[in-house]
Structure formats: C-alpha cells, structure tokens
Design a protein around this motif. Structure first.
Motif, short mmCIF file in Angstrom:
data_model
loop_
_atom_site.label_atom_id
_atom_site.label_comp_id
_atom_site.label_asym_id
_atom_site.label_seq_id
_atom_site.Cartn_x
_atom_site.Cartn_y
_atom_site.Cartn_z
N ALA A 1 0.79 -1.22 0.00
CA ALA A 1 0.00 0.00 0.00
C ALA A 1 0.83 1.28 0.00
O ALA A 1 0.26 2.37 -0.02
CB ALA A 1 -0.92 0.00 1.22
N GLY B 1 0.06 4.07 -2.83
CA GLY B 1 -1.23 4.72 -2.67
C GLY B 1 -1.27 5.65 -1.46
O GLY B 1 -1.84 6.75 -1.52
N TRP C 1 -7.00 5.20 0.57
CA TRP C 1 -6.39 4.19 -0.29
C TRP C 1 -7.26 2.94 -0.36
O TRP C 1 -7.48 2.38 -1.43
CB TRP C 1 -4.99 3.86 0.21
CG TRP C 1 -4.45 2.57 -0.29
CD1 TRP C 1 -4.20 1.45 0.44
CD2 TRP C 1 -4.06 2.24 -1.63
NE1 TRP C 1 -3.70 0.46 -0.36
CE2 TRP C 1 -3.61 0.91 -1.64
CE3 TRP C 1 -4.06 2.94 -2.83
CZ2 TRP C 1 -3.15 0.28 -2.79
CZ3 TRP C 1 -3.61 2.31 -3.97
CH2 TRP C 1 -3.16 1.00 -3.94
N LYS D 1 -8.81 2.15 -4.07
CA LYS D 1 -8.18 1.05 -4.80
C LYS D 1 -9.20 0.03 -5.29
O LYS D 1 -8.89 -0.79 -6.15
CB LYS D 1 -7.11 0.36 -3.96
CG LYS D 1 -7.64 -0.58 -2.91
CD LYS D 1 -6.51 -1.28 -2.19
CE LYS D 1 -7.05 -2.30 -1.22
NZ LYS D 1 -5.99 -3.01 -0.55
N LYS E 1 -8.47 3.71 -9.70
CA LYS E 1 -7.23 2.99 -9.39
C LYS E 1 -6.23 3.14 -10.53
O LYS E 1 -5.04 3.32 -10.29
CB LYS E 1 -7.56 1.52 -9.14
CG LYS E 1 -6.42 0.65 -8.79
CD LYS E 1 -6.95 -0.73 -8.48
CE LYS E 1 -5.98 -1.79 -8.83
NZ LYS E 1 -6.45 -3.12 -8.56
N TYR F 1 -3.42 6.00 -9.51
CA TYR F 1 -2.28 5.23 -9.01
C TYR F 1 -1.50 4.51 -10.10
O TYR F 1 -0.43 3.99 -9.84
CB TYR F 1 -2.75 4.21 -7.97
CG TYR F 1 -3.56 4.82 -6.88
CD1 TYR F 1 -3.04 5.80 -6.05
CD2 TYR F 1 -4.88 4.44 -6.67
CE1 TYR F 1 -3.78 6.37 -5.05
CE2 TYR F 1 -5.64 4.99 -5.66
CZ TYR F 1 -5.08 5.97 -4.87
OH TYR F 1 -5.83 6.52 -3.88
#
Length: 87
Positions: free
Chosen positions: A24, A27, A71, A75, A81, A85
C-alpha cells in the motif's frame, strides 16, 4: 542516522503489517499529499492562533489514518485505481 540504518538492517523481519505497507505504500504516499493540502487549507483560518507544533501534530494524527482509509476505498474502484495510481 547511519547507526539507525545499521540497526534496521539487522531487524529484517516480515509480519502482516509490513506486508500490507509494502503493498500500500504508493497509494498512501499519493493520498497523503492530497490530504495534507486539504487539511492545511482547513487549518489556515485558525493557524495564527495555534502553535506550529500543534498544527504538525494535528497533520500527523489525521493524515496517516485518512490516507490509509482513502487508499482502501479508492483502490477498489477500477477507473480511479488506474488514473490516480497507475495500477
């Protein structure tokens, strides 16, 4: 600083938290910038009356959990997403 890095090398271990943070980290990094900008704009009207140390503490306490939560939500949305990202 170098002493800390030397000690950290000896503490090479893996648990569920470190596995999650490895997945993670990108993110959370992207989200924390956005959250800090928004939080700074919200704190700006009262910043003259609050010591700087308190403002930093507020940002630290708020930014990390909110960026992790954001996040986790973003995500799961495929278009966001990919756009935000690059995943």
């Amino acid at each position: 600083m170098f002493g800390f890095l030397g000690v950290a090398q000896k503490l090479d271990f893996e648990n569920s938290f470190s596995k999650y943070m490895c997945k993670a980290n990108w993110g959370i990094y992207i989200n924390h910038i956005l959250i800090m900008i928004v939080l700074n704009n919200l704190l700006e009207p009262i910043a003259a009356n609050i010591p700087v140390v308190v403002i930093y503490a507020i940002e630290l306490v708020v930014t990390l959990p909110v960026s992790i939560g954001l996040w986790e939500v973003l995500k799961r949305i495929p278009v966001i997403k990919y756009v935000l990202y690059g995943l």
